[in-house]
Design a protein around this motif. Sequence first.
Motif, short mmCIF file in Angstrom:
data_model
loop_
_atom_site.label_atom_id
_atom_site.label_comp_id
_atom_site.label_asym_id
_atom_site.label_seq_id
_atom_site.Cartn_x
_atom_site.Cartn_y
_atom_site.Cartn_z
N TRP A 114 26.11 -17.49 -6.36
CA TRP A 114 27.48 -17.47 -7.01
C TRP A 114 28.57 -17.20 -6.05
CZ3 TRP A 114 30.63 -19.99 -10.30
CH2 TRP A 114 31.57 -19.38 -10.57
N GLU A 115 28.16 -16.02 -5.46
CA GLU A 115 29.23 -15.49 -4.39
C GLU A 115 29.14 -16.30 -3.17
OE1 GLU A 115 31.37 -13.08 -4.41
OE2 GLU A 115 30.78 -12.16 -6.39
N GLN A 118 31.50 -19.20 -3.95
CA GLN A 118 32.56 -18.74 -3.90
C GLN A 118 33.43 -18.71 -2.73
OE1 GLN A 118 34.58 -19.01 -6.86
NE2 GLN A 118 32.58 -19.71 -7.56
N LYS A 133 37.96 -13.50 1.55
CA LYS A 133 37.05 -12.59 0.63
C LYS A 133 35.65 -12.46 0.90
CE LYS A 133 40.47 -12.55 -3.10
NZ LYS A 133 40.48 -12.80 -4.62
N ARG A 136 33.17 -9.84 -0.10
CA ARG A 136 32.43 -9.49 -1.37
C ARG A 136 31.14 -10.02 -1.16
NH1 ARG A 136 35.40 -10.95 -6.50
NH2 ARG A 136 33.61 -11.96 -6.95
N LEU A 137 30.75 -11.05 -0.40
CA LEU A 137 29.28 -11.54 -0.23
C LEU A 137 28.64 -10.72 0.56
CD1 LEU A 137 27.33 -13.71 -0.55
CD2 LEU A 137 28.00 -14.59 1.55
N TRP A 140 27.70 -7.64 -1.68
CA TRP A 140 26.83 -8.12 -2.80
C TRP A 140 25.44 -8.34 -1.97
CZ3 TRP A 140 25.28 -7.44 -7.45
CH2 TRP A 140 24.31 -8.07 -7.86
#
Length: 159
Positions: A114-115, A118, A133, A136-137, A140
């Motif tokens: 999902w990341e 995105q 961003k 974020r990945l 995660w």
Amino acid sequence: MAEHDLGRHRGLLPPLIGWTAVTGSVALAPFILFAVVFLWTPPHTWALAFRYKEDYAAARVPMLPVVRPAPKVANQILVYSVATVLMSLTLWPLGPTGPLYPIAAAVLGGVFIWEAIQLWRRAHQGLEGAQLKAMRLFHWSNSYLAVLFLAVALDPLFF
């Protein structure tokens, strides 16, 4: 393998060494874990490289986000993320795991993909820099790998 190559890949060896030390044998499972770390490394590293793209460029380090446009890098990140998750799921039928591991691998992998999706969307929208961003990945991916390996370790204790 040259010394500098071994140094670059030393993070892949602990699953093989640890498994062999604990079980006293070589099996398919540690090679799957080796492959998970191997496939996980590119999306993890390239997400971080997005954040420090200008620094890599100034130092003339040809990280993928420096030498390729963001959408192409995001494509590769998505491909490697999916491959990582698929490889992690092969441990369940091919290795000695109970129900905890496949559930953890599926949930963690779903968030990882999902990341990556995105990030892929933001890159294909033309976003750059902080708007991408990518961290974020990156963050995660650290959690993904740590909790995935925790599930490998805890699964036999419960099942």
